[in-house]
Design a protein around this motif. Structure first.
Motif, PDB file in Angstrom:
ATOM      1  N   LEU A   1       0.732  -1.436  -0.217  1.00  0.00           N
ATOM      2  CA  LEU A   1      -0.263  -0.192  -0.172  1.00  0.00           C
ATOM      3  C   LEU A   1       1.025   1.341   0.046  1.00  0.00           C
ATOM      4  O   LEU A   1       0.508   2.359  -0.968  1.00  0.00           O
ATOM      5  N   ALA A   2       1.891   1.287   1.104  1.00  0.00           N
ATOM      6  CA  ALA A   2       3.099   2.497   1.148  1.00  0.00           C
ATOM      7  C   ALA A   2       3.303   2.573  -0.666  1.00  0.00           C
ATOM      8  O   ALA A   2       3.655   3.336  -0.701  1.00  0.00           O
ATOM      9  N   PHE A   3       4.010   1.190  -1.297  1.00  0.00           N
ATOM     10  CA  PHE A   3       5.419   1.187  -2.422  1.00  0.00           C
ATOM     11  C   PHE A   3       3.919   1.629  -3.638  1.00  0.00           C
ATOM     12  O   PHE A   3       3.902   3.186  -4.136  1.00  0.00           O
ATOM     13  N   LEU A   4       2.779   1.808  -3.565  1.00  0.00           N
ATOM     14  CA  LEU A   4       1.601   1.857  -5.069  1.00  0.00           C
ATOM     15  C   LEU A   4       1.503   3.269  -4.655  1.00  0.00           C
ATOM     16  O   LEU A   4       0.529   3.922  -5.459  1.00  0.00           O
ATOM     17  N   GLY A   5       1.774   4.181  -3.023  1.00  0.00           N
ATOM     18  CA  GLY A   5       1.094   5.447  -3.363  1.00  0.00           C
ATOM     19  C   GLY A   5       0.869   5.862  -2.487  1.00  0.00           C
ATOM     20  O   GLY A   5       1.054   7.061  -2.100  1.00  0.00           O
ATOM     21  N   GLY A   6       0.961   4.910  -1.247  1.00  0.00           N
ATOM     22  CA  GLY A   6       0.111   5.068  -0.104  1.00  0.00           C
ATOM     23  C   GLY A   6       1.617   6.118   1.008  1.00  0.00           C
ATOM     24  O   GLY A   6       0.940   5.704   2.879  1.00  0.00           O
ATOM     25  N   THR A   7       2.571   6.036   1.260  1.00  0.00           N
ATOM     26  CA  THR A   7       3.619   6.040   1.742  1.00  0.00           C
ATOM     27  C   THR A   7       3.429   7.461   3.237  1.00  0.00           C
ATOM     28  O   THR A   7       3.255   7.362   3.757  1.00  0.00           O
ATOM     29  N   PRO A   8       2.139   8.768   2.681  1.00  0.00           N
ATOM     30  CA  PRO A   8       2.108   9.491   3.722  1.00  0.00           C
ATOM     31  C   PRO A   8       1.405   8.898   4.564  1.00  0.00           C
ATOM     32  O   PRO A   8       0.937   9.183   5.884  1.00  0.00           O
ATOM     33  N   GLY A   9       0.441   8.118   3.880  1.00  0.00           N
ATOM     34  CA  GLY A   9      -1.053   7.340   4.752  1.00  0.00           C
ATOM     35  C   GLY A   9      -0.088   6.296   5.477  1.00  0.00           C
ATOM     36  O   GLY A   9      -0.568   6.491   6.915  1.00  0.00           O
ATOM     37  N   ALA A  10       0.811   5.967   5.241  1.00  0.00           N
ATOM     38  CA  ALA A  10       1.092   4.740   5.587  1.00  0.00           C
ATOM     39  C   ALA A  10       1.883   5.846   7.114  1.00  0.00           C
ATOM     40  O   ALA A  10       2.208   4.844   8.426  1.00  0.00           O
ATOM     41  N   TYR A  11       2.529   6.505   6.785  1.00  0.00           N
ATOM     42  CA  TYR A  11       3.928   6.783   7.749  1.00  0.00           C
ATOM     43  C   TYR A  11       2.946   7.677   8.956  1.00  0.00           C
ATOM     44  O   TYR A  11       2.377   7.638  10.591  1.00  0.00           O
ATOM     45  N   ALA A  12       1.427   8.347   8.586  1.00  0.00           N
ATOM     46  CA  ALA A  12       0.692   8.987   9.051  1.00  0.00           C
ATOM     47  C   ALA A  12      -0.018   8.251  10.180  1.00  0.00           C
ATOM     48  O   ALA A  12      -0.368   7.909  11.155  1.00  0.00           O
ATOM     49  N   GLY A  13      -0.378   6.827   9.509  1.00  0.00           N
ATOM     50  CA  GLY A  13      -1.732   5.754  10.391  1.00  0.00           C
ATOM     51  C   GLY A  13       0.335   5.465  11.988  1.00  0.00           C
ATOM     52  O   GLY A  13      -1.220   5.018  12.356  1.00  0.00           O
ATOM     53  N   ARG A  14       1.210   5.124  11.106  1.00  0.00           N
ATOM     54  CA  ARG A  14       1.837   4.505  11.327  1.00  0.00           C
ATOM     55  C   ARG A  14       2.008   5.543  12.874  1.00  0.00           C
ATOM     56  O   ARG A  14       2.045   5.183  14.035  1.00  0.00           O
TER      57      ARG A  14
END
Length: 98
Positions: free
Chosen positions: A48-61
């Motif tokens: 999910l991060a690789f496909l463009g969701g990196t900011p969302g992944a870091y925010a959720g983390r």
């Protein structure tokens, strides 16, 4: 066959959806970890991060305080970011050079 045109609005919508999905996946996985039920695979979170969701992944983390101390996962997420930055730099270089 008709040519497919992707507009900037399409890209923005896709990135927003991917970031929302990544953010939600971290929240869902945290809730499942606390309840002891079936978890989301780390590979799914990374994709999910690789496909463009990196900011969302870091925010959720950060918000859910999830996967913050798991070093192999943190390293892999960092590698995803580095790969994306290298790809963006190569694309920008190709675009401006030619």
């Amino acid at each position: 066959m008709l040519p497919i045109a992707v507009t900037p609005a399409d890209l923005a919508a896709a990135l927003a959806a991917m970031n929302f999905a990544a953010f939600a996946a971290f929240g869902i996985d945290k809730a499942r970890a606390q309840s002891g039920t079936w978890r989301i695979r780390e590979s799914t979170l990374l994709w999910l991060a690789f496909l463009g969701g990196t900011p969302g992944a870091y925010a959720g983390r950060a918000l859910f305080r999830h996967k913050t101390r798991k070093q192999p996962f943190s390293d892999n997420l960092f590698h995803v970011v580095m790969f994306q930055l290298a790809g963006a730099g190569a694309l920008a270089g190709w675009h401006f050079a030619g």
